[in-house]
Design an enzyme around this catalytic site. Structure first.
Site, PDB file in Angstrom:
ATOM      1  CB  SER A   1       3.480  -5.147   5.262  1.00 55.62           C
ATOM      2  OG  SER A   1       2.701  -6.028   5.783  1.00 55.62           O
TER       3      SER A   1
ATOM      4  CD  GLU B   1      -3.264   1.722  13.056  1.00 59.78           C
ATOM      5  OE1 GLU B   1      -2.875   0.860  12.218  1.00 59.78           O
ATOM      6  OE2 GLU B   1      -4.166   2.362  12.835  1.00 59.78           O
TER       7      GLU B   1
ATOM      8  CB  SER C   1       0.700  -8.248   8.401  1.00 62.49           C
ATOM      9  OG  SER C   1      -0.341  -7.598   7.933  1.00 62.49           O
TER      10      SER C   1
ATOM     11  CG  HIS D   1       3.714  -6.314  11.011  1.00 63.60           C
ATOM     12  ND1 HIS D   1       4.347  -6.539  11.970  1.00 63.60           N
ATOM     13  CD2 HIS D   1       2.854  -5.242  11.229  1.00 63.60           C
ATOM     14  CE1 HIS D   1       4.106  -5.649  13.042  1.00 63.60           C
ATOM     15  NE2 HIS D   1       3.204  -5.114  12.489  1.00 63.60           N
TER      16      HIS D   1
ATOM     17  CG  ASN E   1      -2.901  -5.398   6.131  1.00 66.79           C
ATOM     18  OD1 ASN E   1      -2.914  -6.270   4.953  1.00 66.79           O
ATOM     19  ND2 ASN E   1      -1.841  -5.046   6.491  1.00 66.79           N
TER      20      ASN E   1
ATOM     21  CB  CYS F   1      -0.887   0.058   1.287  1.00 67.82           C
ATOM     22  SG  CYS F   1      -0.094   0.028   2.728  1.00 67.82           S
TER      23      CYS F   1
HETATM   24 FE1  SF4 Z   1      -1.464   3.393   5.575  1.00 64.35          FE
HETATM   25 FE2  SF4 Z   1      -1.707   1.155   6.822  1.00 64.35          FE
HETATM   26 FE3  SF4 Z   1      -3.623   1.795   5.143  1.00 64.35          FE
HETATM   27 FE4  SF4 Z   1      -0.863   1.121   4.235  1.00 64.35          FE
HETATM   28  S1  SF4 Z   1      -2.783  -0.145   5.355  1.00 64.35           S
HETATM   29  S2  SF4 Z   1      -2.235   2.776   3.666  1.00 64.35           S
HETATM   30  S3  SF4 Z   1       0.134   2.064   6.088  1.00 64.35           S
HETATM   31  S4  SF4 Z   1      -2.988   2.735   7.160  1.00 64.35           S
END
Ligand code: SF4
Length: 731
Positions: free
Chosen positions: A266, A129, A222, A44, A224, A12
């Protein structure tokens, strides 16, 4: 085995920015000889971190491990303010790679706490975070929870706000917000989800809908990536998370399986590509069908924020919404071909109720339209099913030859399909509203009626704007809004209950906060701005300089002493102020009024030369002397030893505030804004002047007795009686 690769994969923008920054700083450090550190892994992903280590970026576990003078890169998921302070105190050079979206969460949390909200932060308590956001919000009054059950266990709150870790799932945050709403008098849902992660979750869901196995590529720490795994599991798919291709186990797959590959934010492209290549090895005929090849909209980015490029500001009419099913959001990657194949599968040549069909209008009558949809007989669309808008004739909307999409509602007794275009419109409106809610988009809402408790708007379906969500303050007369189109946020969408709750207030607050950010960015220290006094407190006044209330501290109001700011300003005053300090991190601005008026000390040496006699008023009395105001904003000190030629116990024995005092200027130091004065010196000077005058008069033949002269000499030597200090006069 067929393999679908999610359209969006690779870093991202937040992670990309952090990695590129680290590479750049490492390169510079190699040239200048410094060492670059991260506190814990920068992102991560072990292989990326190993790559950075090869470039010289070292990983510390505590700040104390980093030698002073070295460079510390703060990660994209941010850090609490105390980190910055400690790093600075340790003499480290800090490079901040916090993602703008994470910074937005930190800022939102802090602002809400400052405005007195109890904060519910939806996130993983141990995630860095979340720790960072808690730090920015000041710690107290912040509750970090992850589940609806935890929300239910919360105590009642007066005024609560819900924010979330960027990677949370929109539906989880919403459910928690619903529970919090029941527990508090007022609740504010400030969506702080990252649109990139929301998009990837959505894509993973779409992918999972049509695969047997979902491979999620990404680091196990990670957040996400874990969300993508959750999405697949909730949909009942066989899900495997891998960090790299070596972890793929061929026994996971069965003959004929359809496999989807999704990746966390990531995970770099090349790791995902290695995974796909490994899948080819498992079954050599496998050809990945990258949905990326479809003309896809760009992935959301922190820069794009939460605004939809697909017309969230556009009229809330059907057709303004997202791409149609099977379009760019389809994981079948061959554009139109893929779409038609997909339709052929989902609507296999039948016209059963519920099927979505495309047809051409062949005839329009006052009561219905006939369409050719490829059925043996023409399909009928009755007037009542043509549009959500009130129309009195089909011709207002349809004309012959027009191609329209419609839903088969039923078959009549003779087997003719009965169609509805209205339901497609509704379908799309609900879809668009849910998307606007999930992505915190602003939509337009034409207000159609005033009802008890608020306004009704047409957003493709009936939307309700509660009175408390109209404008920014209390609005007495809501009828003025009927007929106007408001920009609103979507707070709630419940299709089952046909409920849509909208908020103009939330949109305005976001606008305000954006304007504030812009203003903060444009302010320069030293410039003069015009503002309006909003509020006066004992310690100063708040001046609105166009979206930000800057603090005009009492000490910056005037060059003279000011006890109460109300002596200088009152609410509503327009004032010219100097911008003294801009704290962009904390969103604070310090202002000065006296600086605009000019510095009275600029010509003090000229106006009050050393040796001159001047008069002033005593403005304060201290143990060591008395302060005398010579002019507005110009004060000098008469030290206790200079008050009288006699021994003085305390200055207040001789003078009090308000007394007029004649003094002699002993010393002027404009740089330090100090003037030393002497009341004793003034009296002596007066005496000397008297003697000189007396002698002058004597020389001119005036009658002077020897006694007069002797008395004066005694007085000059400090032996004479004197009743008053200096030439003090009572006020
Ligand atoms: Fe920002 Fe996390 Fe979204 Fe990537 S995933 S754009 S680091 S908030």
């Amino acid at each position: 085995m067929r393999v679908f690769l999610a359209r969006h994969h690779g870093f991202c923008s937040g992670v990309k920015q952090a990695v590129e920054l680290a590479e750049k700083v490492a390169q510079e450090a190699r040239e200048t000889g410094g060492t670059v550190w991260t506190l814990g892994p920068l992102i991560h992903n072990r292989r990326v971190v190993a790559g950075l280590e090869a470039l010289g970026v070292r990983t510390a576990t505590a700040l104390d491990d980093i030698p002073p003078g070295d460079t510390l890169i703060l990660p994209s998921h941010g850090a609490p303010p105390v980190f910055y302070e400690q790093a600075e105190a340790r003499g480290l050079k800090v490079v901040d790679a916090t993602c703008p979206l994470v910074r937005k969460v930190q800022k939102t949390a802090r602002e809400l706490r400052e405005r007195g909200y109890d904060l519910v932060l939806v996130g993983e308590p141990q995630h860095t975070e979340v720790e960072g956001v808690v730090g920015w919000a000041g710690g107290d009054g912040v509750r970090v929870i992850e589940t609806v059950d935890e929300a239910r266990a919360l105590p009642a709150m007066g005024k609560a706000a819900v924010v979330s870790q960027t990677t949370q799932r929109p539906e989880d945050v919403r459910r928690i917000a619903d529970v919090v709403r029941e527990k508090s008098g007022e609740v504010r849902l400030r969506p702080t989800l990252c649109p990139v992660t929301s998009d990837r979750q959505k894509e993973a869901r779409e992918l999972a809908e049509r695969v047997d196995v979902l491979i999620v590529v990404g680091g196990r720490e990670s957040a996400n990536t874990r969300r993508l795994v959750d999405v697949g599991r909730e949909m009942g798919r066989r899900v495997h998370q891998v960090e790299n291709y070596e972890e793929i186990d061929p026994s996971w797959f069965r003959p004929g399986d359809v496999v989807g590959v999704a990746a966390g934010t990531s995970t770099p492209d090349w790791i995902t590509e290695e995974v796909v290549a490994r899948m080819k090895e498992i079954e050599p005929n496998t050809e990945p069908e990258e949905t990326k090849k479809v003309a896809a909209p760009p992935e959301a980015s922190p820069e794009r924020g939460a605004t939809s490029p697909a017309g969230p500001e556009g009229p809330a009419e059907p057709g303004n919404g997202p791409a149609p099913e099977g379009g760019p959001s389809s994981p079948d990657g061959d554009g139109e071909k893929a779409v038609s194949q997909e339709n052929a599968l989902t609507v296999p040549g039948t016209f059963e109720p519920g099927a979505r069909v495309t047809g051409t209008v062949v005839k329009v009558s006052p009561t219905e339209a006939l369409l050719d949809i490829g059925h043996k007989s023409e399909a009928v669309m009755p007037l009542s099913e043509i549009s959500r808008q009130k129309i009195s004739s089909p011709e207002e909307v349809l004309k012959e030859g027009q191609v329209v999409e419609a839903l088969v509602v039923r078959l009549d007794d003779e087997g003719h399909p009965i169609l509805s275009r209205k339901r497609i419109e509704e379908e799309e409106a609900w879809k668009r509203l849910a998307e606007a809610r999930d992505q915190n988009l602003t939509i337009e809402a034409p207000v159609t009626a005033l009802v008890k408790g608020g306004l009704v708007a047409n957003v493709g379906t009936r939307g309700f704007i509660p009175a408390s969500q109209v404008g920014l303050g209390f609005i007495q007369d809501l009828s003025q809004y009927v007929g106007r189109t408001l920009k609103v946020k979507v707070l709630e969408v419940d299709r089952g209950e046909r409920k849509v709750i909208l908020s103009e207030k939330q949109h305005l607050e976001e606008e305000q906060s954006r304007a504030k950010e812009e203003l903060l960015g444009s302010l320069t220290e030293g410039e003069t701005r015009t503002g309006e006094v909003r509020r006066v407190a004992d310690y100063g006044a708040f001046v609105d300089i166009g979206g930000i209330d800057g603090l005009l501290h009492v000490s910056e109001m005037s060059w003279r002493r000011v006890k109460d700011p109300r002596e200088i300003v009152k609410e509503g005053d327009r004032v010219e102020v100097r911008v003294l300090k801009v704290d962009r991190e904390r969103g604070r601005v310090s202002l000065g009024l006296k600086q605009v008026e000019g510095d009275p000390w600029a010509d003090v040496p000229k106006r009050f030369p050393v040796g001159s006699l001047v008069s002033g008023k005593v403005v304060s009395v201290a143990d060591f002397g008395a302060f005398v105001e010579l002019d507005d904003g110009v004060e000098g000190l008469v030290h206790v030893s200079q008050l009288s030629d006699k021994r003085v116990g305390h200055p207040s024995d001789l003078v009090k505030v308000g007394d007029e005092l004649r003094v002699k200027v002993l010393k002027v130091n404009p740089a330090e804004r100090r003037i030393s004065l002497s009341a004793r010196g003034a009296e002596e000077e007066m005496d000397r002047r008297e003697i000189r005058k007396f002698l002058r008069d004597a020389n001119e033949g005036a009658a002077v007795t020897i006694g007069d002269l002797v008395g004066d000499v005694f007085r000059d030597a400090g032996l004479g009686e004197r009743k008053n200090a200096g030439s003090r006069k009572k006020n």
